[in-house]
Design an enzyme around this catalytic site. Structure first.
Site, PDB file in Angstrom:
ATOM      1  N   GLU A   1       0.835  -1.215   0.000  1.00 37.65           N
ATOM      2  CA  GLU A   1       0.000   0.000   0.000  1.00 37.65           C
ATOM      3  C   GLU A   1       0.865   1.259   0.000  1.00 37.65           C
ATOM      4  OE1 GLU A   1      -3.157   0.079   2.953  1.00 37.65           O
ATOM      5  OE2 GLU A   1      -3.265   2.252   2.848  1.00 37.65           O
TER       6      GLU A   1
ATOM      7  N   LYS B   1      -6.870  -0.667  11.711  1.00 35.24           N
ATOM      8  CA  LYS B   1      -6.327  -1.123  10.424  1.00 35.24           C
ATOM      9  C   LYS B   1      -5.092  -0.290  10.077  1.00 35.24           C
ATOM     10  CE  LYS B   1      -5.993  -1.073   5.744  1.00 35.24           C
ATOM     11  NZ  LYS B   1      -5.125  -0.206   4.962  1.00 35.24           N
TER      12      LYS B   1
ATOM     13  N   ASP C   1       4.609 -14.017  11.717  1.00 34.00           N
ATOM     14  CA  ASP C   1       3.288 -14.422  11.246  1.00 34.00           C
ATOM     15  C   ASP C   1       2.304 -13.260  11.457  1.00 34.00           C
ATOM     16  OD1 ASP C   1       0.765 -15.505  10.979  1.00 34.00           O
ATOM     17  OD2 ASP C   1       1.258 -17.376  12.001  1.00 34.00           O
TER      18      ASP C   1
END
Ligand code: MEV
Length: 456
Positions: free
Chosen positions: A94, A289, A305
């Site tokens: 992004e 987010k 992870d």
């Protein structure tokens, strides 16, 4: 007789796909799903690494690899954390995320930097099981055999204990109020610099075997009480006792230097923005987010992870029953303080950390941190990212910063030259970047009617 549709569908199903060579896998896909597109194989191969050994390494990270999927690897310099300066690696697709991190890092570099600390490092795993009897009887049995769970896993835990970790505690948890006959062995672990998934899962599976075997031979339990059904043994990615805090603070006057908003107004709006994210899940989701834009990109670059880290962070954000902001702010006695508390299970040994060449590079770039240091760096990038987002949102709005990258993406899609990109950047400096307007401007630069007429 199957009709044509069935026949078509059948040929799209395959047995033994994983056993095919990489070439055969690609050929099959192209035949069945891409209308035998002759160029597709070359396209996929163009993303293979030219060094065969490096490509083989990547092939073997997962199953059924046919090519590589590139994600940009960027860096955000000037992160001062506990008086040490880092240039932080970030792998993310992004645009604007790395720029926002770097901008926040520089901003706080001038104001003392970030202070971070690891508050706790405990990981958790469960043996989930069903048992059919009175809880008090199970508890008495558990108390009697608990030491055998430690003793029976001594060999498994020897290395971890030598590194200062191991099994911290094992508890019996009664969940039968949620589901009849449902209980857990809940174990806590210290896994030092490894994320610890394999270690924890191996210990849990061993606990389960020992627990069942002891139950089988116990002479105080009757035959009904020897009935146990182990449902599963698995670590929990929710680690509310593996927490890191990162924070920044400064006198409020220092927040708005060089801008036309007053420190009081800035603080008021900043506090309101955090408050909205505390009480309104719609906003909290976007707010968090943005935090994970920063966190995930460091987690990916350092070979950890990110699904585990995200899942854990979101559960923590909802720990009181409502999903809320992971960051907090306080303005008191003229001091602005902004912080994040977030659970995060990261490793700096094991997993991909030594295997993936770019991951090794990322660790080197950070000075080969241990797991705690990496937790502090990662949480800090999340905080920086959130600071940048909130600062933009409550002042200029988010689009201003995004537009530069948006413009570049559109121009790249159109195949613009460097010279055309520079001209467009000047032209759109004080204009809203709408796709249609960029296309029109590009066409006018080239003297063409539409981008289809572009000669590349
Ligand atoms: C975009 O990826 C992230 C933001 O929406 C985060 C936020 O709104 O806080 C800018």
């Amino acid at each position: 007789m199957p009709d044509n549709h069935d026949k078509m569908t059948d040929s799209k199903i395959i047995k033994g796909f994983s056993k095919l060579s990489k070439e055969a896998k690609m050929e099959w896909i192209i035949k069945e799903y891409l209308n035998n597109d002759a160029e597709a194989i070359d396209f996929l191969k163009s993303y293979w690494h030219p060094d065969k050994d490096k490509q083989k390494l990547h092939d073997e990270f997962i199953e059924n690899t046919i090519t590589n999927f590139y994600i940009p690897f960027g860096v955000a310099p000037n992160f001062k954390i506990n008086d040490k300066v880092y240039c932080v690696p970030m792998a993310i697709e992004e645009s604007s995320v790395v720029a926002a991190s770097a901008k926040s890092a520089s901003f706080w570099l001038q104001r003392g930097g970030f202070k971070a600390q690891v508050l706790s490092t405990i990981k958790i795993g469960h043996v989930h099981f069903a048992w059919y009897g009175k809880y008090e009887r199970l508890k008495a049995f558990f108390d009697k055999v608990k030491h055998k769970l430690f003793e029976g896993t001594e060999e498994l835990t020897a290395n971890m204990r030598a590194r200062g970790g191991g099994i911290l505690d094992i508890e019996l948890v009664n969940k039968s109020d949620l589901e009849p006959n449902y209980y857990q062995l809940m174990a806590k672990f210290e896994t030092c610099d490894s994320m610890g998934a394999n270690f924890i899962n191996s210990c849990l599976e061993e606990f389960s075997k020992i627990f069942q075997a002891e139950m089988e031979v116990d002479d105080e339990l009757n035959s009904d009480e020897k009935r146990i059904q182990v449902i599963m043994c698995i670590l929990s990615n929710y680690t509310p006792e593996c927490i890191v805090r990162s924070e920044v603070s400064c006198p409020i006057e220092q927040l708005t230097e060089g801008t036309d908003i007053t420190p009081e107004k800035f603080c008021e709006k900043f506090e309101q923005a955090i408050h909205v994210a505390q009480i309104e899940p719609y906003r909290a989701t976007t707010h968090n987010k943005g935090i994970f834009n920063g966190i995930d990109s460091v987690v990916i670059a350092t070979g950890n992870d990110f699904r585990a880290v995200e899942a854990c962070g979101h559960t923590y954000a909802a720990r009181d029953g409502q999903y809320r902001s992971l960051t907090n702010v306080e303005v008191k006695d003229g001091i602005f303080r902004f912080w994040i508390d977030i659970p995060m299970a990261l490793g700096t040994v094991g997993g991909l950390t030594k295997l993936h060449p770019m991951v090794s590079f990322a660790h080197k770039l950070l000075g080969n941190p241990n797991a705690e240091e990496l937790m502090m760096i990662t949480a800090t990038v999340g905080l920086a990212q959130n600071f940048g987002a909130i600062r933009s949102l409550v002042t200029t709005g988010i689009q201003k910063g995004h537009m530069k990258m948006h413009l570049l993406n559109i121009l790249n899609q159109l195949g613009a030259t460097e010279e055309e990109k520079t001209q467009a950047a000047i032209y759109f400096q004080d204009k809203v970047v709408a796709h249609k307007d960029v296309v029109n401007y590009f066409c006018s630069l080239r003297g063409i009617e539409s981008p289809d007429k572009v000669k590349k």
